[in-house]
Enzyme design. Structure first.
Site, PDB file in Angstrom:
ATOM      1  N   LYS A 320     -39.753  33.714 -28.272  1.00  0.00           N
ATOM      2  CA  LYS A 320     -39.823  34.383 -29.573  1.00  0.00           C
ATOM      3  C   LYS A 320     -39.698  33.341 -30.679  1.00  0.00           C
ATOM      4  CE  LYS A 320     -37.491  37.638 -32.675  1.00  0.00           C
ATOM      5  NZ  LYS A 320     -36.391  38.597 -32.876  1.00  0.00           N
ATOM      6  N   GLU A 370     -28.459  43.507 -42.112  1.00  0.00           N
ATOM      7  CA  GLU A 370     -28.046  42.823 -40.886  1.00  0.00           C
ATOM      8  C   GLU A 370     -26.716  42.090 -41.026  1.00  0.00           C
ATOM      9  OE1 GLU A 370     -29.957  39.752 -37.559  1.00  0.00           O
ATOM     10  OE2 GLU A 370     -31.191  40.613 -39.153  1.00  0.00           O
ATOM     11  N   GLU A 414     -38.504  41.850 -28.008  1.00  0.00           N
ATOM     12  CA  GLU A 414     -37.922  41.163 -29.164  1.00  0.00           C
ATOM     13  C   GLU A 414     -36.455  41.534 -29.336  1.00  0.00           C
ATOM     14  OE1 GLU A 414     -38.583  40.936 -34.017  1.00  0.00           O
ATOM     15  OE2 GLU A 414     -40.056  41.961 -32.752  1.00  0.00           O
ATOM     16  N   GLU A 549     -46.097  44.268 -41.675  1.00  0.00           N
ATOM     17  CA  GLU A 549     -44.640  44.383 -41.638  1.00  0.00           C
ATOM     18  C   GLU A 549     -43.997  43.550 -42.746  1.00  0.00           C
ATOM     19  OE1 GLU A 549     -41.034  43.115 -38.624  1.00  0.00           O
ATOM     20  OE2 GLU A 549     -42.764  44.182 -37.759  1.00  0.00           O
TER      21      GLU A 549
END
Length: 572
Positions: A320, A370, A414, A549
């Protein structure tokens, strides 16, 4: 197809995290912005705590609580009197030549800290930090849908610390900054001014995403990290407020007790005592005239395809890579960053809001969902957040989108990379780690993400620095394995991330909390704003969908600005 390819990849990443140091030098020159000086009033320069001896404890750390008052104006008067009395002390409270004292005045009404900060709009440096107010409920929801099978103070502070909603501050009683990476000694330099017995004395700030990469001109005022204990602080509580002032001194840094008192008095004289209610909308006179993306969509497609090719190579450990985009928003008039942040706060109940501006620098603001970690004594928690879908207008369509997110092999890959990486890093310093929920959907006002919460118990509170340096950068903002992903990012991205995607938060005596500085922007007078967003590239990623996105993630900023006609179809 992506599902079939994804399963062996999950197994592949579990034991590949490299711990080797790696020197990063970008092969591309950084884009630099020509920046004019802001027309702000900088408070008196204080001392850089990083220049002191981190092994020498401060001689005095105190919190003194004064009698409550009904208004901010009376609180300022009370602080002025108390500081004047302190200034008459000779010698100062500590014979060791260093220390910090917090004077706090409870105010018998609740005033929003962001509105108090907006009233002090001319004073620098400044900061603002607000924790998440609603983890479940209001305009944000957390759906626990598990679809995986992975198994020394003079006075008491009372309940002030437990009730804090948000904090703002101006001036720097002591600041901490350097252009080299944040180190253990830097952490100890901050901690020498903090104490468990004075939990509200905190240092607020941020750390660069990659301190080893070149610092571009727009980020230079921040250095590799920037933290501050303010001279004047405003705490918004659940039913009241607190105005506080700090005196910090260290003779070894040529910042004496008298200099600290004089500087604080000068800053306090500039404090605006009348706080006006902020309108939660950007003035209609602020028009978004154009947006310049770096990279543009063509270069983005090339970068994503190159990354996917490297991930698919059998010789590569990469599973990733998080690639980011910088979007320069040009406006016809200057954007007020604090007012812009107040607008973001309306839809940010399940997010952290932050603002950080050093002297003679731009303003870094953000509305991030987050959490990097929260430590309270030995208890620590962190979160895994990955995978993104838009919220939809109808309940049925929103539920359908949620199910698509939960069943997506690409998003599950992910998300699993992020969760398992955080789990292993916590297990290295904790006696036990619990993951609950294993996999859920966190719904925000505009987007929804896959989510997991991790909790553990540290073996030692001194592991706080190790946790910070280990968890950052997480696979959610960098990739996996970390060093390989960070190297590719440095070679691919032609702009400096700065504090974007870095840790943003605070250190206290027995507590610390850091968010991840995503969904963020750098605002500068005369230059509009640089708005940052990133997306995780894994096997199965589609460049066009990832670009969409990015547009979705910056829409919380662009939607607040009035658009000129040619842009109406271009900005989502």
């Amino acid at each position: 197809m992506a599902a079939a390819a994804g399963q062996p990849t999950i197994a592949r990443f579990l034991d590949l995290e490299s711990t080797k140091p790696h020197n990063i030098t970008s092969s591309r020159s950084r884009q630099r912005l020509q920046i004019k000086h802001l027309k702000y009033k900088s408070c008196s320069l204080s001392m850089n705590g990083c220049q002191g001896d981190p092994r020498v404890p401060s001689g005095t750390i105190e919190t003194r609580t004064l009698q409550p008052v009904p208004t901010p104006a009376l609180a300022v008067d009370r602080l002025r009197s108390a500081i004047s009395e302190l200034g008459s002390l000779n010698p100062p409270p500590s014979s060791s030549g260093s220390g910090i004292i917090r004077l706090q005045v409870p105010i018998e009404q609740r005033i929003e800290a962001i509105e108090w900060l907006h009233a002090q709009n001319q004073l620098l440096p400044r900061f603002y930090f607000s924790g998440r107010r609603n983890i479940a409920g209001g305009d944000s929801e957390l759906l626990f849908i598990d679809r995986t099978n992975v198994n020394g103070s003079r006075t008491s502070n009372g309940s002030i610390g437990r009730d804090i909603v948000s904090v703002a501050g101006v001036g720097a009683a002591v600041y901490f900054q350097n252009f080299r990476p944040f180190s253990f000694d830097d952490w100890r330099s901050i901690k020498r001014f903090l104490s468990k017995s004075c939990p509200l004395i905190r240092a607020y700030g941020a750390i660069r995403f990659d301190a080893r990469a070149d610092i571009s001109m727009e980020w230079e005022p921040f250095g590799s990290f920037y933290f501050m204990v303010p001279q004047v602080e405003f705490d918004e509580l659940e039913g009241s407020s607190v105005l506080a002032a700090y005196v910090a001194w260290d003779n070894d840094l040529s910042w004496t007790w008298k200099k600290a008192i004089d500087s604080l008095q000068a800053t306090l004289d500039q404090i605006i005592i009348y706080v006006v209610k902020l309108k939660r909308e950007v003035p209609k006179t602020v028009i978004l005239s154009s947006i310049l993306h770096t990279p543009d969509e063509k270069c983005w497609d090339i970068a994503v395809n190159k990354t996917l090719q490297m991930i698919k190579e059998s010789s590569s450990a990469l599973t990733k890579v998080v690639l980011a985009r910088s979007s320069r928003m040009y406006t016809n008039t200057d954007i007020d960053p604090v007012a812009w942040l107040a607008c973001l706060q309306v839809e940010g109940g399940n997010a952290y809001q932050f603002c950080l501006q050093p002297s003679d620098g731009p303003t870094f603001i953000g509305n991030t969902p987050e959490q990097l970690f929260h430590r309270k004594q030995l208890s620590i928690s962190s979160e895994a957040l990955a995978g993104t879908r838009a919220r939809c207008g109808s309940r049925a369509l929103d539920h359908e989108t949620e199910m698509d997110l939960l069943s997506s092999p690409k998003d599950n890959l992910e998300f699993t990379i992020v969760r398992e990486s955080i789990r292993r890093k916590l297990e290295a310093v904790c006696t036990g780690v619990v993951v609950d929920p294993q996999k859920a959907v966190r719904k925000l006002s505009r987007v929804q993400h896959l989510f997991a919460r991790l909790e553990g118990c540290l073996r030692s509170e001194d592991d706080e620095f190790d946790i910070l340096s280990s968890l950052h950068p997480s696979p959610a903002v960098c990739g996996f394995p970390t060093e390989e992903a960070r190297t590719l990012i440095a070679e691919t991205e032609s702009f400096d991330r700065g504090m974007y995607a870095g840790p943003v938060g605070w250190f206290g005596g027995d507590e610390a909390e850091f968010a991840v500085g995503i969904r963020s922007a750098l605002v500068k007078q005369g230059l509009g704003a640089l708005v940052y967003a990133g997306t995780g590239i894994v096997e199965g990623s589609n460049p066009s969908l990832e670009w969409e996105e990015l547009d979705l993630k910056i829409s919380q900023f662009s939607k607040l600005l009035r658009l000129e006609a040619p842009l109406l179809g271009a900005v989502k």
